[in-house]
Write a protein that holds these residues in place. Structure first.
Motif, PDB file in Angstrom:
ATOM      1  N   SER A  63       0.830  -1.203   0.000  1.00  0.00           N
ATOM      2  CA  SER A  63       0.000   0.000   0.000  1.00  0.00           C
ATOM      3  C   SER A  63       0.869   1.261   0.000  1.00  0.00           C
ATOM      4  O   SER A  63       0.425   2.321  -0.404  1.00  0.00           O
ATOM      5  N   LYS A  64       2.106   1.131   0.453  1.00  0.00           N
ATOM      6  CA  LYS A  64       3.013   2.292   0.469  1.00  0.00           C
ATOM      7  C   LYS A  64       3.827   2.415  -0.820  1.00  0.00           C
ATOM      8  O   LYS A  64       4.464   3.436  -1.060  1.00  0.00           O
ATOM      9  N   ALA A  65       3.806   1.359  -1.644  1.00  0.00           N
ATOM     10  CA  ALA A  65       4.687   1.357  -2.823  1.00  0.00           C
ATOM     11  C   ALA A  65       4.227   2.381  -3.849  1.00  0.00           C
ATOM     12  O   ALA A  65       3.041   2.586  -4.048  1.00  0.00           O
ATOM     13  N   GLU A  66       5.178   3.023  -4.478  1.00  0.00           N
ATOM     14  CA  GLU A  66       4.923   3.924  -5.603  1.00  0.00           C
ATOM     15  C   GLU A  66       4.758   3.062  -6.855  1.00  0.00           C
ATOM     16  O   GLU A  66       5.603   2.213  -7.150  1.00  0.00           O
ATOM     17  N   ILE A  67       3.661   3.261  -7.581  1.00  0.00           N
ATOM     18  CA  ILE A  67       3.505   2.537  -8.844  1.00  0.00           C
ATOM     19  C   ILE A  67       3.574   3.561  -9.971  1.00  0.00           C
ATOM     20  O   ILE A  67       2.614   4.289 -10.221  1.00  0.00           O
ATOM     21  N   PRO A  68       4.742   3.680 -10.625  1.00  0.00           N
ATOM     22  CA  PRO A  68       4.871   4.708 -11.665  1.00  0.00           C
ATOM     23  C   PRO A  68       3.944   4.437 -12.846  1.00  0.00           C
ATOM     24  O   PRO A  68       3.616   3.288 -13.130  1.00  0.00           O
ATOM     25  N   VAL A  69       3.516   5.505 -13.502  1.00  0.00           N
ATOM     26  CA  VAL A  69       2.670   5.384 -14.690  1.00  0.00           C
ATOM     27  C   VAL A  69       3.508   5.748 -15.915  1.00  0.00           C
ATOM     28  O   VAL A  69       4.099   6.819 -15.965  1.00  0.00           O
ATOM     29  N   TRP A  70       3.561   4.824 -16.861  1.00  0.00           N
ATOM     30  CA  TRP A  70       4.273   5.090 -18.117  1.00  0.00           C
ATOM     31  C   TRP A  70       3.235   5.357 -19.198  1.00  0.00           C
ATOM     32  O   TRP A  70       2.378   4.502 -19.472  1.00  0.00           O
ATOM     33  N   ASP A  71       3.331   6.510 -19.845  1.00  0.00           N
ATOM     34  CA  ASP A  71       2.416   6.775 -20.956  1.00  0.00           C
ATOM     35  C   ASP A  71       3.150   6.576 -22.284  1.00  0.00           C
ATOM     36  O   ASP A  71       4.332   6.221 -22.306  1.00  0.00           O
ATOM     37  N   GLY A  72       2.416   6.822 -23.370  1.00  0.00           N
ATOM     38  CA  GLY A  72       3.005   6.621 -24.699  1.00  0.00           C
ATOM     39  C   GLY A  72       4.271   7.442 -24.881  1.00  0.00           C
ATOM     40  O   GLY A  72       5.248   6.969 -25.469  1.00  0.00           O
ATOM     41  N   ALA A  73       4.266   8.671 -24.343  1.00  0.00           N
ATOM     42  CA  ALA A  73       5.439   9.539 -24.484  1.00  0.00           C
ATOM     43  C   ALA A  73       6.633   8.944 -23.748  1.00  0.00           C
ATOM     44  O   ALA A  73       7.752   8.903 -24.267  1.00  0.00           O
TER      45      ALA A  73
END
Lengths: 323, 259
Positions: free
Chosen positions: B198-208
């Motif tokens: 619940s504390k983990a950062e989940i990065p978001v990768w977009d098309g760019a």
């Protein structure tokens, strides 16, 4: 004229039932039907494919294609579709059918309607019905890409043609795309399943649930299945308990089946089980508990002990069927 | 040495999923990890424990899919990644596959990509084979057991299920596999695992971020509908003995021409 290619799967020299159904479905779309037969020594399959509805066959007979492998089969289907640009490519939604069709559609960046239970052609575009959310909802899906359109058909959702032994046609031979040295995998061995009838093709399935009480409780299920020429199914609970191998599991994390007759013995009918068998034509439920949810889905229900009812059914069927 | 497991969130398996008056699919229950992915995510963690490799749990979609990623992190995967931008709304399997393949390529050192056999919501699995083709890797589907895997020697040997039985298939890495139920006993998160996830950062990768365009779809969903109700109510068969009940039932089945 619409050109429909059908990838034809075979095993042990026999054209599989879902491929016969795909040829039947191809016939309803109108146009010319070209069967694609890949393998080694496939002349018997080619002949059966004509009888089952193909107008012509593209045959690729080669050592490298003896058993299905993802890379050589996908590369070959991609090449044949690229060279011939058919309007439609169909196959049964089997383990191998899913793989080759998904792969080729990706190579060509074309739309694939997967696991269709209904299929139609409207203004040159394929449209299909595909069950989603474990059959709780039906989706209507359409191809939006241009060019060749792909679709895989759910087993027992389409009617095969009556075999016509007078039919034959032109056979075109083609070559494989990959050499053995280009292929990253090898099928080292094969172990046939114990049951004689495959669950996905079966017209009748006799299934056991927690009510069978243990591994030996499947004996009366197997005896009834034997008399009916049926496949043996099982609920998740019995598989998780180790009473019967996973291959028999019907339901959300097992197989989705659609037989003419599904006999559920000692199965309460959890929603996850219903997901796998709710489209069966006739459902017979046998359960000790009159409140079991399976009765909500069943055509016929009997409240009682499966260890008395199944042997009684086996006996009556034997008499009726003259066995 | 790196294994990527691709997952998503789906409605709880017992959820009552229906189509409302406006044609939208709705349910009230929580989202859970796709039931087939309980096995794929567990398999990734088992490989990590046995081979000291890195594991990434990857999803493509809106924030709700972080639930599945967190489950992967809570049972022991090293990092989570979510691929998403607005061009992926209503993505079909081709766009989904381009997104997964781009993320795997960005990670760079991946030997094996694992999927659960199907997505329980869309009821499809073609994305598995399509990711393989987009990566140019071999695909072995419906894996029941990983018999041998040698990350240094880049080989894998598995047992896979086909309609007629079981095959032993040997292949090379990198590869894509899909796994069936019973490949393992699923791991469930511990309290500590859930806290950590619940504390983990989940990065978001977009098309760019991935440097790709997810392209055009091949298929669209034009409508959803509720399936027809099963015709008629259950007809209960009574009798004084099992034999009598059996006879009555068999007669009915012959009358209906089921047999």
């Amino acid at each position: 004229m619409t050109s429909v290619f059908v990838w034809l799967e075979h095993f042990d020299g026999v054209l599989v039932q879902p491929s016969r159904e795909a040829l039947g479905a191809a016939g309803t779309l109108g146009g010319k039907i070209t069967g694609l037969v890949f393998g080694k020594n496939v002349d018997a399959v080619v002949k059966a494919a004509f009888h089952a509805g193909a107008d012509e066959i593209i045959k690729v007979d080669d050592e490298t294609l003896e058993t299905f492998r993802f890379e050589p089969y996908v590369a070959l289907l991609t090449k044949i579709v690229k060279d011939n640009t058919p309007d439609i490519v169909l196959a049964g939604h089997t383990t191998r059918g899913r793989e080759i069709m998904g792969g080729a559609a990706a190579d060509l960046d074309k739309g694939l309607l997967a696991d269709c239970t209904e299929l139609s052609l409207e203004g040159g575009r394929l449209k299909a019905v595909h069950p989603v959310y474990s059959g709780k909802v039906l989706s209507t899906i359409e191809i939006v890409s241009d060019g060749t359109q792909f679709a895989t058909l759910r087993g027992r959702a389409f009617t095969p043609n009556e075999p016509d032994a007078s039919r034959s046609g032109n056979v075109i031979s083609a070559s494989p795309v990959l050499a053995e040295s280009d292929i990253a995998s090898k099928v080292e061995s094969f172990e046939a399943s114990v049951g004689k009838v495959s669950l996905s093709d079966a017209a009748i399935i006799v299934s056991g649930g927690r009510g069978v009480g243990g591994p030996e409780g499947f004996a009366p299920i197997r005896e009834l299945a034997e008399v009916l020429g049926a496949a043996v199914g099982a609920s998740r609970a019995t598989v998780d308990a180790g009473w019967i191998p996973y291959e028999h599991q019907v339901g959300q994390t097992g197989k989705v089946v659609s037989p003419d007759l599904y006999i559920a013995a000692g199965i309460s009918g959890a929603i996850q089980h219903q997901a796998g068998m709710r489209t069966s034509k006739t459902i017979v439920a046998i359960n000790k508990d009159a409140d079991a949810p399976i009765f909500g889905l069943a055509t016929y229900g009997i409240v009682g002990d499966l260890f008395e009812l199944l042997p009684a059914l086996t006996k009556v069927f034997k008499e009726k069927l003259g066995k | 040495m790196h294994v990527v497991v691709v997952t998503k969130s789906t409605p709880d398996t017992a959820a009552k999923v229906t189509v409302d008056g406006s044609g939208n699919v709705t349910w009230k229950e929580a989202m859970v990890i796709n039931p087939w992915d309980e096995y794929s995510v567990t398999e990734a963690v088992l490989l990590k424990e046995a081979h000291n490799i890195k594991t990434t749990v990857l999803t493509v979609g809106e924030e709700a899919h972080n639930e599945a990623v967190k489950q992967g992190l809570a049972i022991g995967c090293d990092q989570g990644i979510r691929v998403w931008d607005s061009t992926l709304a209503n993505a079909d399997s081709l766009q989904y596959s381009r997104a997964v393949a781009a993320a795997v390529q960005k990670l760079g050192d991946v030997d094996l990509v694992i999927f659960g056999k199907e997505q329980a919501d869309t009821g499809t699995d073609q994305h598995v084979y399509q990711v393989g083709r987009k990566l140019g890797w071999n695909v072995i589907g419906s894996v029941f057991k990983i018999q041998e895997i040698d990350f240094a020697g880049k080989t894998i040997k598995v047992v896979r299920l086909v309609e007629q039985g079981k095959q032993v298939v040997a292949g090379k890495l990198p590869a894509v596999i899909s796994v069936v139920k019973d490949i393992n006993e699923p791991k469930y998160p511990s309290f500590m695992g859930i806290r950590k996830a619940s504390k983990a950062e989940i990065p978001v990768w977009d098309g760019a971020a991935l440097g790709v365009d997810f392209g055009l779809p091949g298929v669209k969903v034009s409508a959803y509908q509720n399936p027809p109700e099963r015709a008629g109510k259950v007809q209960m068969i009574d009798g004084d003995s099992a034999d009598e009940k059996a006879r009555k039932l068999v007669e009915k089945l012959f009358e209906d021409k089921v047999l």
